[in-house]
Design a protein around this motif. Structure first.
Motif, PDB file in Angstrom:
ATOM      1  N   ASP A  45      25.748  49.915  44.967  1.00  8.12           N
ATOM      2  CA  ASP A  45      25.634  50.770  43.790  1.00  8.12           C
ATOM      3  C   ASP A  45      25.364  49.917  42.563  1.00  8.12           C
ATOM      4  O   ASP A  45      25.955  48.852  42.386  1.00  8.12           O
ATOM      5  N   VAL A  46      24.480  50.389  41.705  1.00  5.67           N
ATOM      6  CA  VAL A  46      24.251  49.704  40.436  1.00  5.67           C
ATOM      7  C   VAL A  46      25.450  49.983  39.538  1.00  5.67           C
ATOM      8  O   VAL A  46      25.843  51.131  39.355  1.00  5.67           O
ATOM      9  N   THR A  47      26.075  48.968  38.990  1.00  6.27           N
ATOM     10  CA  THR A  47      27.267  49.170  38.181  1.00  6.27           C
ATOM     11  C   THR A  47      26.898  49.716  36.818  1.00  6.27           C
ATOM     12  O   THR A  47      25.747  49.695  36.395  1.00  6.27           O
ATOM     13  N   MET A  48      27.919  50.182  36.102  1.00  5.48           N
ATOM     14  CA  MET A  48      27.705  50.720  34.771  1.00  5.48           C
ATOM     15  C   MET A  48      27.108  49.672  33.843  1.00  5.48           C
ATOM     16  O   MET A  48      26.460  49.991  32.858  1.00  5.48           O
ATOM     17  N   TYR A  49      27.338  48.362  34.146  1.00  8.53           N
ATOM     18  CA  TYR A  49      26.784  47.307  33.307  1.00  8.53           C
ATOM     19  C   TYR A  49      25.290  47.507  33.092  1.00  8.53           C
ATOM     20  O   TYR A  49      24.755  47.225  32.029  1.00  8.53           O
ATOM     21  N   ASP A 157      36.744  50.794  39.277  1.00 11.57           N
ATOM     22  CA  ASP A 157      37.123  49.411  39.564  1.00 11.57           C
ATOM     23  C   ASP A 157      35.896  48.510  39.564  1.00 11.57           C
ATOM     24  O   ASP A 157      35.949  47.375  39.077  1.00 11.57           O
ATOM     25  N   LYS A 158      34.798  49.010  40.109  1.00 11.62           N
ATOM     26  CA  LYS A 158      33.594  48.188  40.182  1.00 11.62           C
ATOM     27  C   LYS A 158      33.081  47.834  38.798  1.00 11.62           C
ATOM     28  O   LYS A 158      32.638  46.710  38.550  1.00 11.62           O
ATOM     29  N   ASP A 159      33.150  48.784  37.869  1.00 13.38           N
ATOM     30  CA  ASP A 159      32.705  48.504  36.507  1.00 13.38           C
ATOM     31  C   ASP A 159      33.596  47.454  35.839  1.00 13.38           C
ATOM     32  O   ASP A 159      33.119  46.645  35.036  1.00 13.38           O
ATOM     33  N   ARG A 160      34.886  47.467  36.150  1.00 12.86           N
ATOM     34  CA  ARG A 160      35.819  46.506  35.544  1.00 12.86           C
ATOM     35  C   ARG A 160      35.748  45.140  36.194  1.00 12.86           C
ATOM     36  O   ARG A 160      36.180  44.144  35.606  1.00 12.86           O
ATOM     37  N   SER A 161      35.230  45.078  37.411  1.00 14.05           N
ATOM     38  CA  SER A 161      35.198  43.820  38.148  1.00 14.05           C
ATOM     39  C   SER A 161      34.306  42.796  37.451  1.00 14.05           C
ATOM     40  O   SER A 161      33.187  43.109  37.040  1.00 14.05           O
ATOM     41  N   CYS A 162      34.832  41.584  37.323  1.00 15.29           N
ATOM     42  CA  CYS A 162      34.082  40.501  36.681  1.00 15.29           C
ATOM     43  C   CYS A 162      34.119  39.237  37.530  1.00 15.29           C
ATOM     44  O   CYS A 162      33.794  38.156  37.064  1.00 15.29           O
ATOM     45  N   GLU A 178      52.431  41.311  31.779  1.00 20.83           N
ATOM     46  CA  GLU A 178      51.306  41.882  31.041  1.00 20.83           C
ATOM     47  C   GLU A 178      50.277  42.442  32.017  1.00 20.83           C
ATOM     48  O   GLU A 178      50.184  42.014  33.166  1.00 20.83           O
ATOM     49  N   ALA A 179      49.487  43.383  31.519  1.00 22.73           N
ATOM     50  CA  ALA A 179      48.455  44.004  32.352  1.00 22.73           C
ATOM     51  C   ALA A 179      47.212  43.121  32.427  1.00 22.73           C
ATOM     52  O   ALA A 179      46.907  42.357  31.502  1.00 22.73           O
ATOM     53  N   TYR A 180      46.507  43.232  33.530  1.00 21.78           N
ATOM     54  CA  TYR A 180      45.225  42.541  33.672  1.00 21.78           C
ATOM     55  C   TYR A 180      44.333  43.347  34.614  1.00 21.78           C
ATOM     56  O   TYR A 180      44.796  44.189  35.386  1.00 21.78           O
ATOM     57  N   ALA A 181      43.049  43.098  34.527  1.00 18.22           N
ATOM     58  CA  ALA A 181      42.084  43.680  35.466  1.00 18.22           C
ATOM     59  C   ALA A 181      41.834  42.645  36.554  1.00 18.22           C
ATOM     60  O   ALA A 181      41.455  41.503  36.254  1.00 18.22           O
ATOM     61  N   GLY A 182      42.060  43.032  37.800  1.00 15.22           N
ATOM     62  CA  GLY A 182      41.899  42.103  38.912  1.00 15.22           C
ATOM     63  C   GLY A 182      40.440  41.804  39.201  1.00 15.22           C
ATOM     64  O   GLY A 182      39.526  42.463  38.701  1.00 15.22           O
ATOM     65  N   ARG A 183      40.214  40.806  40.023  1.00 11.69           N
ATOM     66  CA  ARG A 183      38.846  40.395  40.341  1.00 11.69           C
ATOM     67  C   ARG A 183      38.052  41.523  40.987  1.00 11.69           C
ATOM     68  O   ARG A 183      36.825  41.552  40.899  1.00 11.69           O
ATOM     69  N   ASP A 184      38.752  42.489  41.604  1.00  9.27           N
ATOM     70  CA  ASP A 184      38.079  43.646  42.175  1.00  9.27           C
ATOM     71  C   ASP A 184      38.081  44.847  41.235  1.00  9.27           C
ATOM     72  O   ASP A 184      37.634  45.929  41.603  1.00  9.27           O
ATOM     73  N   GLY A 185      38.624  44.660  40.013  1.00 10.10           N
ATOM     74  CA  GLY A 185      38.584  45.707  39.013  1.00 10.10           C
ATOM     75  C   GLY A 185      39.809  46.591  38.936  1.00 10.10           C
ATOM     76  O   GLY A 185      39.909  47.440  38.059  1.00 10.10           O
TER      77      GLY A 185
END
Length: 208
Positions: A45-49, A157-162, A178-185
């Motif tokens: 899937d093409v991400t929101m990026y 999650d995919k959009d948040r993944s970096c 503290e909160a964080y976004a994981g490698r998988d978003g």
């Protein structure tokens, strides 16, 4: 189909597969040899990026231009977040050293005097989270997204993944987590001992 699976019926040969979708950036594969006339493959899937506007503003520690994703626009102001992780840090927000670093050293190193004039000073809300005090609201030029903001601007999650874990500014509980976004978003939390990625966010006033 809805899972991104495709059948390609072409003569055997050397091909570059182009993927186009209205409203999204066109992407393509590297050139590959197709040895069968009936090839099944999956295109992720093409991400929101790919649909977000981007701009280049400032330079990173290596002197390379920083690319930013445009998340929101309000009047003359534009909210952006770095497309990539720029450095590693551990974090809490109101009193943390990272907040001081972003608004002083990073701001002075990454941006010229003229660019700094375009960065709006904003009131950053730090609401309580699940009974945990979020701290006082702050006045910042540069900040981290909160849990609410990251869910607002990155829908999946995919959009948040970096590719790496990256910090959010939201406190989670009284155990210094503290909160964080994981490698998988996915959104998770941990103690601030760890060095996670940092994706600065800021409001640009492009009419300055």
């Amino acid at each position: 189909d809805s899972s991104g699976n495709y059948n390609i019926n072409v003569p055997q040969g050397f091909y570059n597969i182009l993927y186009e979708k209205e409203g999204y950036k066109t992407v393509s594969s590297s050139f590959s040899t197709i040895a069968s006339e009936n090839l099944s493959l999956t295109i992720p899937d093409v991400t929101m990026y790919e649909s977000l506007e981007t701009l280049v503003f400032g330079k990173n520690n290596n002197g390379q231009p920083i690319e930013w994703l445009v998340l929101d626009k309000k009047g003359n102001k534009t909210l952006v977040i770095s497309k990539d992780i720029l450095f590693q840090a551990n974090v809490t927000w109101e009193t943390c050293t990272l907040r001081s670093y972003l608004n002083n050293s990073f701001r002075n190193l990454a941006f010229t005097e003229e660019e700094k004039k375009l960065i709006a000073k904003s009131t950053i809300e730090n609401p309580d989270n699940n009974g945990t005090e979020g701290g006082n609201d702050t006045e910042d030029y540069i900040f981290l997204l909160s849990i609410d903001e990251v869910n607002k601007y990155f829908k999946t999650d995919k959009d948040r993944s970096c590719g790496e874990d990256w910090w959010l500014r939201s406190s989670v509980d009284s155990w210094n987590r503290e909160a964080y976004a994981g490698r998988d978003g996915d959104i998770s939390y941990c103690v601030v001992y760890y060095d996670f990625g940092v994706r600065p966010a800021l409001w640009l006033d492009l009419n300055q």
